[in-house]
Design a protein around this motif. Structure first.
Motif, short mmCIF file in Angstrom:
data_model
loop_
_atom_site.label_atom_id
_atom_site.label_comp_id
_atom_site.label_asym_id
_atom_site.label_seq_id
_atom_site.Cartn_x
_atom_site.Cartn_y
_atom_site.Cartn_z
N LYS A 109 7.65 10.50 53.66
CA LYS A 109 6.97 11.69 53.16
C LYS A 109 5.51 11.38 52.84
O LYS A 109 4.61 12.21 53.06
N THR A 110 5.27 10.17 52.31
CA THR A 110 3.89 9.77 52.03
C THR A 110 3.08 9.69 53.31
O THR A 110 1.94 10.17 53.38
N CYS A 111 3.66 9.09 54.32
CA CYS A 111 2.96 8.96 55.60
C CYS A 111 2.68 10.33 56.22
O CYS A 111 1.63 10.54 56.84
N GLU A 112 3.59 11.27 56.05
CA GLU A 112 3.35 12.63 56.53
C GLU A 112 2.15 13.25 55.84
O GLU A 112 1.34 13.95 56.47
N SER A 113 2.02 12.98 54.55
CA SER A 113 0.88 13.51 53.81
C SER A 113 -0.42 12.86 54.27
O SER A 113 -1.43 13.55 54.49
N ILE A 114 -0.40 11.54 54.44
CA ILE A 114 -1.60 10.83 54.89
C ILE A 114 -2.01 11.29 56.29
O ILE A 114 -3.21 11.44 56.59
N ALA A 115 -1.03 11.54 57.14
CA ALA A 115 -1.31 11.93 58.53
C ALA A 115 -2.09 13.23 58.62
O ALA A 115 -2.82 13.47 59.60
N LYS A 116 -1.99 14.09 57.60
CA LYS A 116 -2.72 15.35 57.64
C LYS A 116 -4.22 15.15 57.52
O LYS A 116 -5.00 16.01 57.92
N ILE A 117 -4.62 14.00 56.94
CA ILE A 117 -6.06 13.74 56.83
C ILE A 117 -6.50 12.59 57.74
O ILE A 117 -7.67 12.50 58.10
N SER A 118 -5.55 11.71 58.09
CA SER A 118 -5.90 10.56 58.94
C SER A 118 -4.65 10.01 59.61
O SER A 118 -3.97 9.15 59.06
N PRO A 119 -4.32 10.50 60.81
CA PRO A 119 -3.11 10.02 61.51
C PRO A 119 -3.10 8.50 61.68
O PRO A 119 -2.04 7.87 61.55
N GLU A 120 -4.25 7.91 61.96
CA GLU A 120 -4.30 6.45 62.12
C GLU A 120 -3.89 5.73 60.84
O GLU A 120 -3.16 4.74 60.88
N ASP A 121 -4.33 6.25 59.70
CA ASP A 121 -4.00 5.61 58.44
C ASP A 121 -2.54 5.78 58.06
O ASP A 121 -2.00 4.95 57.31
N ALA A 122 -1.89 6.81 58.54
CA ALA A 122 -0.45 6.96 58.28
C ALA A 122 0.31 5.77 58.87
O ALA A 122 1.20 5.20 58.22
N ASP A 123 -0.03 5.37 60.07
CA ASP A 123 0.60 4.21 60.69
C ASP A 123 0.23 2.93 59.96
O ASP A 123 1.07 2.04 59.75
N HIS A 186 -9.84 5.90 56.17
CA HIS A 186 -10.27 7.12 55.50
C HIS A 186 -10.72 6.82 54.07
O HIS A 186 -9.99 6.19 53.30
N GLU A 187 -11.92 7.27 53.71
CA GLU A 187 -12.48 6.94 52.40
C GLU A 187 -11.66 7.53 51.25
O GLU A 187 -11.55 6.93 50.19
N GLY A 188 -11.07 8.69 51.47
CA GLY A 188 -10.25 9.28 50.41
C GLY A 188 -9.02 8.44 50.10
O GLY A 188 -8.65 8.26 48.94
N LEU A 189 -8.37 7.91 51.14
CA LEU A 189 -7.21 7.04 50.93
C LEU A 189 -7.64 5.72 50.30
O LEU A 189 -6.99 5.22 49.37
N ARG A 190 -8.72 5.16 50.80
CA ARG A 190 -9.24 3.93 50.21
C ARG A 190 -9.51 4.09 48.71
O ARG A 190 -9.12 3.25 47.89
N ALA A 191 -10.21 5.17 48.38
CA ALA A 191 -10.58 5.39 46.98
C ALA A 191 -9.36 5.56 46.09
O ALA A 191 -9.28 5.00 44.99
N ALA A 192 -8.38 6.34 46.56
CA ALA A 192 -7.17 6.58 45.76
C ALA A 192 -6.44 5.27 45.47
O ALA A 192 -6.03 5.00 44.33
N MET A 193 -6.27 4.45 46.49
CA MET A 193 -5.50 3.22 46.31
C MET A 193 -6.27 2.18 45.50
O MET A 193 -5.69 1.47 44.68
N ALA A 194 -7.59 2.11 45.70
CA ALA A 194 -8.38 1.18 44.91
C ALA A 194 -8.41 1.62 43.45
O ALA A 194 -8.37 0.77 42.55
N TRP A 195 -8.50 2.91 43.20
CA TRP A 195 -8.52 3.41 41.83
C TRP A 195 -7.20 3.11 41.12
O TRP A 195 -7.18 2.73 39.94
N LEU A 196 -6.08 3.22 41.83
CA LEU A 196 -4.79 2.87 41.23
C LEU A 196 -4.75 1.36 40.96
O LEU A 196 -4.27 0.93 39.89
N ALA A 197 -5.26 0.55 41.88
CA ALA A 197 -5.30 -0.90 41.67
C ALA A 197 -6.18 -1.26 40.48
O ALA A 197 -5.91 -2.22 39.75
N ALA A 198 -7.23 -0.48 40.25
CA ALA A 198 -8.18 -0.78 39.18
C ALA A 198 -7.57 -0.62 37.80
O ALA A 198 -8.15 -1.09 36.81
#
Length: 523
Positions: A109-123, A186-198
């Protein structure tokens, strides 16, 4: 006449209570001494801060404890604990309002959500989760044991089935900022994951922090959960568990001094002059508080006081605003009319880019509050209506970066409302109804975190989570296995392996070490 216990635990935080419960369950006579009017430390919920609302005063999201055996071992459900799943566990709206990423416990389900903004990043995300999940299975086994070289080696180094172990070591040793850039596009995915790591403390540029990003994979196993009734429902259940097994909790029992004679503990003196005698003492207090305040440098082995002073506590890193609101945030990226929706169930990651996060940290390094802080919003009343009056909600906003000691000459009591407004503005930029929805608020600056719940300099992790202060270096090599250089004195809590967060692993591990000393075996 003083009372005598097998073990006295200084501090009723969740690690201290975890340790106490295991010891009492094993038949030891145990007492927990808590300086405040309520147990829980940084896992605590109070109902008198904003009338009619249950307000957490420390951690709010429970993640890692669900990867440990603690809740099951202590049968905490029997003592009133009920967890609520927060799924999706995170929501990251894009700054332009044109879409959002939902992180579900289910990877597909997460990958389906990511694919809506960046199919490459879903994989890429699917491969990332599989790769890091394998490594972190071993890491977690190491978390549930004292961090000896043997335990770390067999679980972390030899416990992975990676086809390219050298590459995984490289990723572990890099910064999570560099790793997220090389892993995703995708910068939005990068930012979300880095912010959670922070949320663990170190900035995106810190070396040897790769697994702060990789740990994201384990949230798909643990999920994010909330105890019904507030974060403190966990520690309240632990207190009832302790009482069930014959243990005691003393509230408003501030410790003045831990007695040390000939490098051996013997008792505890409370602020009121009462003496508590215990064969063994476990301190759940901060490492500096334990040794430099409760014991005193003059009672420590030569050189130890200086080494403890050199343990890096840092300059805090965050603050939080606890709000009572008339409606939930109405995100432009996920309009809901202020009513509960999937976006409100978990952590709301409000950080538009890695550059934004780096600039926020640059302000902090200069000793000033971030002009544009990252925000993590939490609206747990969307899944637990007991937290607020009918038709009302709670909104907690954690922000980074906010230094404890300011270079501007300002004092936190003077500026905390200004900085609270700044955090609210960040959330309002994503959900324009937020500012007008606020009924009341309770602000926890870095100074409040120190004064209220003993987090020195506002560091919610006790000491910095840099590589040289983790594992068998935390807080010092000679204390990393929970014993201290003082006979019969043990240290537990966020100052020790594996660090901060609602984890309970330190309390679990400390109890096993104490029981081994008492009974000569593992329990």
């Amino acid at each position: 006449m003083s009372k005598t216990y097998d073990v006295a635990v200084v501090g009723g935080g969740h690690n201290g209570l975890t340790c106490a419960c295991y010891l009492a369950k094993a038949g030891l006579k145990v007492i927990v001494l808590e300086r405040r009017h309520i147990v829980g430390g940084a896992v605590c919920t109070e109902d008198d801060l904003i009338a009619g609302y249950k307000i957490d005063v420390g951690s709010s999201a429970h993640i890692m404890i669900h990867l440990t055996p603690v809740v099951k071992d202590l049968e905490l459900e029997k003592f009133g604990l009920r967890y609520i799943d927060c799924d999706p566990f995170a929501f990251a709206p894009l700054p332009d309002g044109q879409g959002a990423i939902y992180f579900w416990k289910d990877v597909d389900k997460t990958c389906e959500s990511i694919a809506k903004i960046s199919p490459e990043d879903a994989d890429r995300y699917r491969r990332f989760v599989a790769e890091w999940e394998d490594l972190n299975e071993g890491v977690f086994k190491a978390f549930l044991k004292p961090p000896t070289l043997f335990n770390l080696g067999r679980h972390m180094v030899f416990g992975t089935s990676s086809k390219n172990p050298a590459e995984m070591v490289r990723k572990l040793m890099t910064s999570y900022g560099a790793l997220v850039r090389e892993t995703f596009k995708h910068e939005g995915l990068r930012a979300a994951m880095a912010w959670l790591a922070a949320q663990s403390g170190p900035p995106p540029s810190a070396m040897a922090t790769g697994d702060f990003l990789g740990w994201h994979s384990m949230i798909h196993k643990s999920g994010v959960k909330r105890p019904a009734g507030g974060s403190g429902a966990l520690t309240q259940a632990m207190a009832r568990c302790l009482a069930h097994h014959g243990g005691e909790v003393r509230l408003d029992a501030e410790v003045e001094r831990i007695e040390v004679d000939n490098n051996k503990t013997g008792g505890i003196i409370l602020k009121n002059g009462e003496r508590i005698e215990a064969t063994r003492i476990v301190s759940n207090a901060h490492v500096r508080t334990t040794f430099l305040k409760l014991i005193g440098p003059e009672n420590l082995p030569a050189g130890l006081a200086e080494r403890i002073e050199n343990v890096r506590v840092g300059n805090g890193f965050g603050m939080i605003v606890r709000c009572a609101v008339s409606e939930l945030p109405d995100y432009a990226a996920a309009p809901s009319g202020g009513r509960a929706a999937d976006c409100h169930r978990g952590l709301q990651l409000l950080c538009p880019s890695l550059d934004y996060l780096d600039r926020s940290y640059a302000d902090y390094l200069a000793g000033r509050p971030s002009q544009n802080p990252g925000a993590l919003a939490m609206t747990f009343s969307a899944v637990d209506p007991t937290l607020a009056p009918e038709g009302r909600h709670t909104l907690f906003i954690w922000g980074q970066y906010f230094p404890y000691e300011l270079s501007t000459g300002e004092k936190w009591p003077e500026i905390e409302d200004r900085e609270a407004d700044r955090l609210i503005d960040v959330v309002n930029s994503y959900a324009p109804n937020v500012r007008a929805s606020i009924i009341d608020r309770f602000v926890q600056s870095p100074l409040d975190l120190e004064q209220r719940i003993g987090l020195l300099r506002g560091n919610v992790m006790h000491v910095e989570m840099d590589f040289d202060q983790m594992f068998l270096f935390r807080p010092l090599p000679e204390m990393s296995a929970y014993k201290t250089p003082i006979e019969n004195l043990y240290l537990t809590g966020a100052s020790t392996h594996p660090g901060g967060g609602v984890f309970a692993a330190s309390g679990h591990n400390t109890a096993q070490v104490v029981l081994k000393d008492v009974k000569g075996g593992w329990f």
